[in-house]
Scaffold this active site. Structure first.
Site, PDB file in Angstrom:
ATOM      1  N   SER A 175       0.723  -1.278   0.036  1.00 27.22           N
ATOM      2  CA  SER A 175      -0.015  -0.028  -0.078  1.00 27.22           C
ATOM      3  C   SER A 175       0.830   1.258   0.076  1.00 27.22           C
ATOM      4  O   SER A 175       1.518   1.432  -1.017  1.00 27.22           O
ATOM      5  CB  SER A 175      -0.917  -0.134   1.055  1.00 27.22           C
ATOM      6  OG  SER A 175      -1.867   0.713   1.042  1.00 27.22           O
ATOM      7  N   ASP A 187      -5.685  -3.324  -2.651  1.00 23.07           N
ATOM      8  CA  ASP A 187      -4.867  -3.014  -1.536  1.00 23.07           C
ATOM      9  C   ASP A 187      -4.428  -4.264  -0.630  1.00 23.07           C
ATOM     10  O   ASP A 187      -4.827  -4.954  -0.434  1.00 23.07           O
ATOM     11  CB  ASP A 187      -5.601  -1.980  -0.692  1.00 23.07           C
ATOM     12  CG  ASP A 187      -4.483  -1.418   0.579  1.00 23.07           C
ATOM     13  OD1 ASP A 187      -3.587  -1.805   0.635  1.00 23.07           O
ATOM     14  OD2 ASP A 187      -4.947  -0.030   0.612  1.00 23.07           O
TER      15      ASP A 187
END
Length: 391
Positions: A116, A260
């Site tokens: 991320s 993510d």
């Protein structure tokens, strides 16, 4: 027809239109039977896997039969850096790394992992040199206007996110141009490795992308693939659309959906408990391998009264779940590092940081500048590393 019926009709029509508007239909998706068997839709020969499952041991890092490794080390210590997710809090990690660089204490890391926000930071440290100097501008250049573009919150219900993702991809392409990707490839050839984590959403499993191998490959779309991997790792569900990758099941082209990496793990360093001590011993290093972890966020939930309202309750609950996931990842890494005889140290946002967002922006620039400076100051004052997870 009543007003309530009109509203219901509009909603049903909207859902129907939205359902028909996507080109990424389930009939094109990998299935439970084949998702572990498919391969990236490429026609080039590669020396190392371009990606592998987080539960799959990366045997290419150490060949048992020849007792060799492609990894090289400058100095006498194998240094590993793990960068966590954290959204806007990624500015903390950028500040830490810039502070270490300005102090002349930024290590030469042979292995770097990122998820991320950490995925967006990792390439700059991996390449080093002039690219490290761009880190501050790129991370603090992440703002709602730059990466979100036009927002429509109804799309979160009727489509895949409240943004179309175009602005985010444009930001990625601008921040990681082809020249930088060539530099990533060069570092890969020199024996460094960078691993980026995304979540294979249908299975919920961690996918680890060998970003240097992708950059160093002869794929005609290697630049776009690097961009897509970085975007997928940081594509917060509901905020950014998922990223789709074409894969092959024998002669059939299918799609995978990735989001993510923080959904599968907040931070990682050794896929499938890979033992980096094997690499260190193969290289004849006497010093214990060093693992540095930058947690872009807190490690303990602060006491904060919560209003008895749906959104407030949901927000607090989700942040609590993320915190517990992060602490679990940290304890797991600490346990494994002790078993494998690695020295692990980490830094994080402590509760002495009191700056709060002053706007409703997802990426509040003033907040990010403050948290960047907080990380920078921790690095230059020497009060950075910890070895025990706070209770």
């Amino acid at each position: 027809m009543t007003r309530k019926s009109n509203i219901l009709t509009v909603v049903l029509l909207s859902v129907s239109v939205a359902a028909c508007s996507t080109t990424h239909t389930l009939d094109k998706r990998v299935t439970e039977d084949n998702y572990k068997e498919v391969t990236l839709d490429t026609n080039v020969k590669v020396e190392e896997p371009l990606r592998f499952w987080g539960s799959e041991k990366p045997d290419f890092l150490y060949d048992q039969s020849t007792q060799t490794t492609p990894i090289t080390v400058k100095g006498d210590t194998l240094n590993i850096l793990a960068l966590s997710g954290g959204g806007a809090n990624g500015a903390f990690g950028a500040g830490v790394l810039m502070g270490l660089a300005d102090k002349g204490e930024l290590k030469d890391y042979s292995v770097i992992t990122g998820i991320s926000a950490g995925a967006l930071i990792a390439p700059f440290v991996f390449v080093g040199g002039d690219e490290v100097e761009r880190l501050e501008d790129v991370i603090l250049g992440i703002n709602d206007k730059e990466v979100l573009g036009k927002k429509n919150f109804l799309n979160t219900i009727f489509k895949d996110a409240f943004t179309d993702g175009d602005s985010f991809i444009e930001f990625i392409a601008k921040s990681y141009p082809e020249e930088m990707i060539d530099k990533i490839a060069l570092q890969h050839r020199k024996g460094k490795r960078i691993f980026i984590g995304s979540t294979h959403l249908d299975s919920g499993e961690l996918m680890v992308w060998n970003l240097g191998a992708i950059a160093n490959s002869e794929l005609p779309n290697r630049v776009e693939l690097v961009h897509k991997v970085l975007a997928s790792s940081a594509s917060i569900p509901g905020v950014f659309p998922p990223q789709f990758f074409n894969v092959r099941d024998e002669q059939t082209v299918l799609e995978e959906m990735h989001v993510d990496g923080g959904l599968a793990a907040q931070v990682f360093y050794n896929p499938s408990s890979f033992d980096y001590q094997l690499v260190s011993e193969t290289l004849g290093l006497k010093a214990t391998p060093q693992l540095d972890v930058i947690r872009n966020g807190l490690l303990k939930t602060p006491y904060k009264p919560v209003n008895d309202k749906g959104v407030a309750l949901l927000t607090k609950s989700l942040s609590g779940l993320t915190m517990m996931q992060t602490r679990g990842d940290m304890y797991r890494m600490k346990y494994l590092s002790e078993i494998d005889d690695l020295e692990m140290q980490f830094t994080y946002i402590d509760q002495d940081f009191s700056e709060a967002k002053q706007s409703k922006d997802l990426f509040d620039l003033d907040y990010m500048k403050a948290i960047y400076q907080y990380g920078y100051d921790k690095a230059v004052t020497g009060e950075l590393w910890e070895t025990e997870v706070p209770q």
